[in-house]
Design an enzyme around this catalytic site. Structure first.
Site, PDB file in Angstrom:
ATOM      1  N   TYR A  13      66.762  75.604  59.439  1.00 59.37           N
ATOM      2  CA  TYR A  13      67.902  76.523  59.476  1.00 59.37           C
ATOM      3  C   TYR A  13      68.961  76.202  58.428  1.00 59.37           C
ATOM      4  CZ  TYR A  13      65.801  77.825  63.893  1.00 59.37           C
ATOM      5  OH  TYR A  13      64.917  78.238  64.858  1.00 59.37           O
ATOM      6  N   HIS A  18      72.983  82.230  59.202  1.00 51.83           N
ATOM      7  CA  HIS A  18      73.490  81.919  60.543  1.00 51.83           C
ATOM      8  C   HIS A  18      74.172  80.553  60.615  1.00 51.83           C
ATOM      9  CE1 HIS A  18      73.658  84.135  64.152  1.00 51.83           C
ATOM     10  NE2 HIS A  18      72.630  83.649  64.791  1.00 51.83           N
ATOM     11  N   TYR A  63      71.682  75.225  69.874  1.00 51.83           N
ATOM     12  CA  TYR A  63      71.246  76.443  69.220  1.00 51.83           C
ATOM     13  C   TYR A  63      72.299  77.517  69.458  1.00 51.83           C
ATOM     14  CZ  TYR A  63      66.852  74.202  68.145  1.00 51.83           C
ATOM     15  OH  TYR A  63      65.908  73.335  67.658  1.00 51.83           O
ATOM     16  N   ASN A  65      72.657  80.664  70.445  1.00 54.36           N
ATOM     17  CA  ASN A  65      72.864  81.532  71.598  1.00 54.36           C
ATOM     18  C   ASN A  65      73.393  80.820  72.837  1.00 54.36           C
ATOM     19  OD1 ASN A  65      71.973  83.529  69.925  1.00 54.36           O
ATOM     20  ND2 ASN A  65      70.002  83.791  70.930  1.00 54.36           N
ATOM     21  N   ASN A 111      75.864  86.731  69.035  1.00 53.45           N
ATOM     22  CA  ASN A 111      75.398  86.166  70.305  1.00 53.45           C
ATOM     23  C   ASN A 111      76.011  84.815  70.631  1.00 53.45           C
ATOM     24  OD1 ASN A 111      73.796  88.363  70.983  1.00 53.45           O
ATOM     25  ND2 ASN A 111      72.019  87.553  69.905  1.00 53.45           N
TER      26      ASN A 111
END
Length: 191
Positions: A13, A18, A63, A65, A111
């Site tokens: 990531y 993000h 993470y 969310n 989110n």
């Protein structure tokens, strides 16, 4: 004061849209001369004191969310109210490379922010800085876009924006003037 950069842990990531919150947190920690040497409340943290005030920079490891779980735990541990936290995150709904700072507001379409608001029982009175990642994604699903690597001109724009945000936060931790930070950040324009 707790400054929380949102992102996803793991090398896969790194340098994705993000992870703009992580990027700002990393740059701020570097400016303050601290390292993410603690793991607490399901987050990597860098802790320092500026002008007699404890500053915690956090990168939740839950993470994206589930970011709210870590935020809630950090607020409890450090006895910080909602208006004593700043959340930095990517926002697909504003133009690529732009910045927006606010004292409160809705979670929008993000989110991670929705989870924070849920975990804070609907409280939206925390400060936030949004890093714009919006661009024409065509037919690609949103999750494919936000988890894709930032490259080329887009990387140049987002690097400049995250550096500017970190510089503004550095001044904020020194003087505590959120209104000044908002004026500075909201006047930023990508070149």
């Amino acid at each position: 004061m707790i400054i929380i950069g949102l992102g996803n842990k793991g090398l896969q990531y790194k340098n994705t849209y993000h992870n703009m919150g992580f990027d700002v947190a990393d740059k701020l920690a570097k400016k303050l001369g601290v390292k993410f040497s603690h793991t607490e409340c399901r987050a990597k943290t860098a802790v320092t004191n500026v002008n007699g005030r404890k500053i915690v920079i956090a990168k939740p490891e839950t993470y994206m969310n589930l970011s709210g779980e870590s935020v809630r735990e950090l607020m409890g541990k450090y006895r910080e109210a909602a208006d004593g936290i700043v959340v930095i995150y990517d926002d697909i709904d504003i133009a690529l490379g732009t910045l927006r700072a606010r004292s409160s507001g809705s979670a929008g379409t993000h989110n991670g922010m929705r989870n924070i608001v849920d975990c804070l029982n609907g409280n939206t009175s925390f400060r936030r800085i949004r890093v714009g990642t919006g661009f024409d994604r065509g037919e690609a699903p949103l999750y494919n876009v936000v988890l894709s690597k930032v490259k080329g001109d887009n990387k140049t724009l987002t690097d400049a924006a995250t550096t500017f945000a970190a510089d503004a936060l550095y001044e904020y931790v020194k003087d505590g003037d959120w209104d000044r930070l908002m004026r500075t950040v909201n006047a930023y324009s990508p070149t």
